[in-house]
Design a protein around this motif. Structure first.
Motif, PDB file in Angstrom:
ATOM      1  N   VAL A 137       0.832  -1.207   0.000  1.00  6.05           N
ATOM      2  CA  VAL A 137       0.000   0.000   0.000  1.00  6.05           C
ATOM      3  C   VAL A 137       0.872   1.264   0.000  1.00  6.05           C
ATOM      4  O   VAL A 137       1.824   1.382   0.765  1.00  6.05           O
ATOM      5  CB  VAL A 137      -0.961   0.018   1.214  1.00  6.05           C
ATOM      6  N   VAL A 138       0.554   2.179  -0.926  1.00  6.40           N
ATOM      7  CA  VAL A 138       1.233   3.476  -1.010  1.00  6.40           C
ATOM      8  C   VAL A 138       0.147   4.542  -1.001  1.00  6.40           C
ATOM      9  O   VAL A 138      -0.816   4.453  -1.764  1.00  6.40           O
ATOM     10  CB  VAL A 138       2.048   3.610  -2.323  1.00  6.40           C
ATOM     11  N   VAL A 139       0.289   5.534  -0.145  1.00  3.65           N
ATOM     12  CA  VAL A 139      -0.706   6.599  -0.068  1.00  3.65           C
ATOM     13  C   VAL A 139      -0.160   7.823  -0.803  1.00  3.65           C
ATOM     14  O   VAL A 139       0.919   8.305  -0.493  1.00  3.65           O
ATOM     15  CB  VAL A 139      -1.014   6.948   1.406  1.00  3.65           C
ATOM     16  N   LEU A 140      -0.898   8.279  -1.810  1.00  2.00           N
ATOM     17  CA  LEU A 140      -0.452   9.433  -2.585  1.00  2.00           C
ATOM     18  C   LEU A 140      -1.496  10.540  -2.551  1.00  2.00           C
ATOM     19  O   LEU A 140      -2.637  10.337  -2.976  1.00  2.00           O
ATOM     20  CB  LEU A 140      -0.202   9.041  -4.051  1.00  2.00           C
ATOM     21  N   GLY A 141      -1.121  11.696  -2.054  1.00  6.15           N
ATOM     22  CA  GLY A 141      -2.028  12.837  -2.044  1.00  6.15           C
ATOM     23  C   GLY A 141      -1.962  13.572  -3.363  1.00  6.15           C
ATOM     24  O   GLY A 141      -0.888  13.762  -3.916  1.00  6.15           O
ATOM     25  N   ILE A 142      -3.120  13.985  -3.878  1.00  3.63           N
ATOM     26  CA  ILE A 142      -3.137  14.749  -5.125  1.00  3.63           C
ATOM     27  C   ILE A 142      -2.868  16.216  -4.785  1.00  3.63           C
ATOM     28  O   ILE A 142      -3.546  16.798  -3.925  1.00  3.63           O
ATOM     29  CB  ILE A 142      -4.484  14.583  -5.859  1.00  3.63           C
ATOM     30  N   GLN A 143      -1.850  16.792  -5.451  1.00  2.19           N
ATOM     31  CA  GLN A 143      -1.511  18.198  -5.203  1.00  2.19           C
ATOM     32  C   GLN A 143      -2.695  19.084  -5.570  1.00  2.19           C
ATOM     33  O   GLN A 143      -3.304  18.858  -6.587  1.00  2.19           O
ATOM     34  CB  GLN A 143      -0.301  18.625  -6.055  1.00  2.19           C
ATOM     35  N   VAL A 144      -3.048  20.109  -4.860  1.00  2.38           N
ATOM     36  CA  VAL A 144      -2.447  20.539  -3.631  1.00  2.38           C
ATOM     37  C   VAL A 144      -3.276  20.057  -2.440  1.00  2.38           C
ATOM     38  O   VAL A 144      -2.736  19.701  -1.389  1.00  2.38           O
ATOM     39  CB  VAL A 144      -2.392  22.098  -3.627  1.00  2.38           C
ATOM     40  N   GLY A 145      -4.612  19.982  -2.638  1.00  7.97           N
ATOM     41  CA  GLY A 145      -5.523  19.747  -1.514  1.00  7.97           C
ATOM     42  C   GLY A 145      -5.418  18.385  -0.855  1.00  7.97           C
ATOM     43  O   GLY A 145      -5.775  18.220   0.310  1.00  7.97           O
ATOM     44  N   LEU A 147       5.975   2.240  -8.247  1.00  6.36           N
ATOM     45  CA  LEU A 147       4.561   1.905  -8.109  1.00  6.36           C
ATOM     46  C   LEU A 147       4.188   0.604  -8.809  1.00  6.36           C
ATOM     47  O   LEU A 147       3.037   0.181  -8.765  1.00  6.36           O
ATOM     48  CB  LEU A 147       3.694   3.054  -8.635  1.00  6.36           C
ATOM     49  N   GLY A 148       5.149  -0.019  -9.490  1.00 11.01           N
ATOM     50  CA  GLY A 148       4.865  -1.291 -10.168  1.00 11.01           C
ATOM     51  C   GLY A 148       4.377  -2.327  -9.157  1.00 11.01           C
ATOM     52  O   GLY A 148       5.061  -2.615  -8.180  1.00 11.01           O
ATOM     53  N   GLY A 149       3.176  -2.856  -9.353  1.00 11.30           N
ATOM     54  CA  GLY A 149       2.638  -3.875  -8.463  1.00 11.30           C
ATOM     55  C   GLY A 149       2.077  -3.370  -7.149  1.00 11.30           C
ATOM     56  O   GLY A 149       1.588  -4.150  -6.341  1.00 11.30           O
ATOM     57  N   ALA A 150       2.126  -2.064  -6.919  1.00  8.24           N
ATOM     58  CA  ALA A 150       1.679  -1.515  -5.639  1.00  8.24           C
ATOM     59  C   ALA A 150       0.163  -1.347  -5.595  1.00  8.24           C
ATOM     60  O   ALA A 150      -0.519  -1.413  -6.614  1.00  8.24           O
ATOM     61  CB  ALA A 150       2.352  -0.173  -5.387  1.00  8.24           C
ATOM     62  N   THR A 151      -0.347  -1.147  -4.396  1.00 14.11           N
ATOM     63  CA  THR A 151      -1.740  -0.758  -4.221  1.00 14.11           C
ATOM     64  C   THR A 151      -1.725   0.732  -3.890  1.00 14.11           C
ATOM     65  O   THR A 151      -1.324   1.114  -2.797  1.00 14.11           O
ATOM     66  CB  THR A 151      -2.393  -1.544  -3.067  1.00 14.11           C
ATOM     67  N   VAL A 152      -2.094   1.543  -4.858  1.00 13.39           N
ATOM     68  CA  VAL A 152      -2.009   2.987  -4.667  1.00 13.39           C
ATOM     69  C   VAL A 152      -3.337   3.509  -4.140  1.00 13.39           C
ATOM     70  O   VAL A 152      -4.393   3.216  -4.718  1.00 13.39           O
ATOM     71  CB  VAL A 152      -1.653   3.695  -5.990  1.00 13.39           C
TER      72      VAL A 152
END
Lengths: 156, 311
Positions: free
Chosen positions: A15-23, A73-78
């Protein structure tokens, strides 16, 4: 929401947590902190969708914020995180941006507020609150709360 | 912003904006696949009336990484040799549908002239002795990142050394560094200074070398010898070249910069690879990112903003 993410993914593997810029950035960090408090720390980063938008040439260029993707991010759960889900166009652009960093196994979407008025077939996986709004209103979400403001006449 | 013909045209705010946008482009360039779809469907035409491989390649790469289409026009292979006027050339190419022209020309002011004949955006890729704004922006960006600054360059001491008079790089760099709050000193013999120098001058490099944060060396052109503006290259090197002795006297944190191509043994007498402060390669790398920022700023912005959708 942190619990939901854990349950849905049966743990935190990949699991990788990615915030969308900016909010979405502050929210991604808060969410990652909650997840860490429950279980363990996961990679957290940000993704900037400005260069992938479909309305480039229709709106002013805003000095874009940077993407910061800490892992492959290859194979990750984003888990993409944004504050307010509206037309879905930002999410679409962010999906394209994510694809340039690899091929995730799955991409999920977490939003604090879903205000409706979708223009694309995009549906969040985790929603803080559904908030019915008028297209003339603007929704602002901060760490202190969510407010709905009447959009000034004539503004974009 | 519609054009980038000079630094003056965009002002300090414009410079800071482009430097911030460059940060984004640097991140794009670090990816395994350094390409984004931002300028799909846009066409950029490089019009090079003067030879410059590095600037041309840098602009081409920048446009391609933003997914724009690129046409390159160099005089060697064009109908300019058949006697076509500049205006006819521009109007012909513009009729093919071009969103931006990158113009490089040996005469000052050509970018302004060209913008009268087309509705496309104009980027100055170097005009005569007048200006070279993208070079100045990449230099400012290189300094800002190398010294770890985020906003402007307040109080930074910059010495530009060499043929100031005939250098568009010097002129644009003075504009950009001054706009960002740096103190610029021009170091050159009197014969190589313009009639009204845009910054304080000195003819003594040794006097300033211990007090600079940035030492910017200009290319010394062989033609200047024929015009007898300097007695000899050896004499020039002795007084204005970066020798090993001078390199030792530079402050430890000081950066050494050069717009290229370098004349080894003339303006630089040490191997730049052995200078800890040399950022000459970074200048080239940053050049692509800065030009991406410029093209995106000029072509990515809307002429009219729609009323229906927000972020």
């Amino acid at each position: 929401m942190a619990h939901e993410i854990l349950e849905r993914n049966r743990g935190l593997d990949g699991v990788v947590v990615l915030g969308i810029q900016v909010g979405g950035v502050w929210l991604a960090e808060r969410l990652a902190a909650e997840i860490a408090a429950i279980d363990r720390a996961v990679p957290v980063g940000s993704i900037d969708a400005a260069l992938y938008r479909d309305d480039i040439g229709l709106r002013p260029v805003s000095p874009a914020a940077r993407s910061d993707v800490p892992v492959d991010l290859g194979g990750a759960t984003v888990v993409l995180v944004d504050d307010v889900l509206f037309t879905g166009r930002t999410v679409r652009a962010a999906l394209d941006a994510v694809a340039d960093y690899g091929r995730p196994r799955t991409v999920q979407l977490a939003v604090l507020v879903d205000r409706g008025h979708r223009e694309l077939p995009i549906r969040p996986d985790y929603v803080g609150k559904n908030l019915p709004t008028s297209a003339h209103e603007e929704v602002r979400a901060t760490a202190d709360g969510v407010e709905i403001v009447e959009r000034p006449a004539g503004a974009a | 912003v519609k054009h980038l013909r000079s630094i003056e045209e965009i002002g300090t705010d414009g410079v800071l904006r482009l430097l911030d946008l460059t940060d984004t482009m640097v991140e794009v360039n670090r990816r395994p696949n350094p390409r984004v779809p931002a300028l799909r469907g846009k066409t950029v035409c490089n019009l090079f009336f003067e030879d410059s491989t590095r600037t041309r390649l840098s602009f081409e790469t920048a446009a391609k990484r933003l997914s724009a289409d690129v046409m390159t026009f160099t005089v060697g292979t064009s109908s300019v040799n058949k006697g076509e006027s500049l205006r006819d050339t521009i109007e012909t190419v513009a009729a093919m549908g071009v969103d931006a022209f990158v113009v490089r020309h040996g005469s000052s002011g050509v970018p302004w002239q060209v913008s009268r004949w087309t509705t496309a955006s104009i980027v100055n890729g170097g005009d005569g002795w007048h200006g070279h704004p993208t070079q100045a922006l990449l230099d400012a960006y290189t300094v800002r990142t190398a010294l770890g600054r985020t906003g402007g360059l307040d109080g930074l001491r910059v010495a530009i050394v060499g043929d100031i008079r005939h250098s568009r790089v010097a002129r644009s760099n003075v504009e950009v560094f001054t706009a960002l709050g740096a103190d610029v000193t021009l170091v050159a013999p009197a014969t190589l200074l313009p009639p009204a120098p845009p910054a304080p001058t000195t003819a003594d490099l040794d006097e300033v070398i211990e007090k600079v944060d940035v030492l910017y060396l200009l290319r010394m052109q062989q033609e200047r010898m024929q015009e007898a503006l300097v007695p000899s290259l050896r004499e020039y090197s002795a007084r204005f070249g970066l020798t090993a002795q001078r390199a030792h006297r530079l402050p430890e944190h000081a950066l050494v910069m050069h717009p290229g191509p370098m004349n080894r043994g003339v303006e630089i007498l040490v191997d730049p690879a052995e200078l800890p402060g040399a950022v000459i390669t970074q200048q080239v790398t940053n050049g692509v990112a800065v030009r991406m920022a410029v093209l995106f700023e000029l072509l990515g912005a809307g002429r009219d903003v729609p009323t229906e959708s927000t972020p």
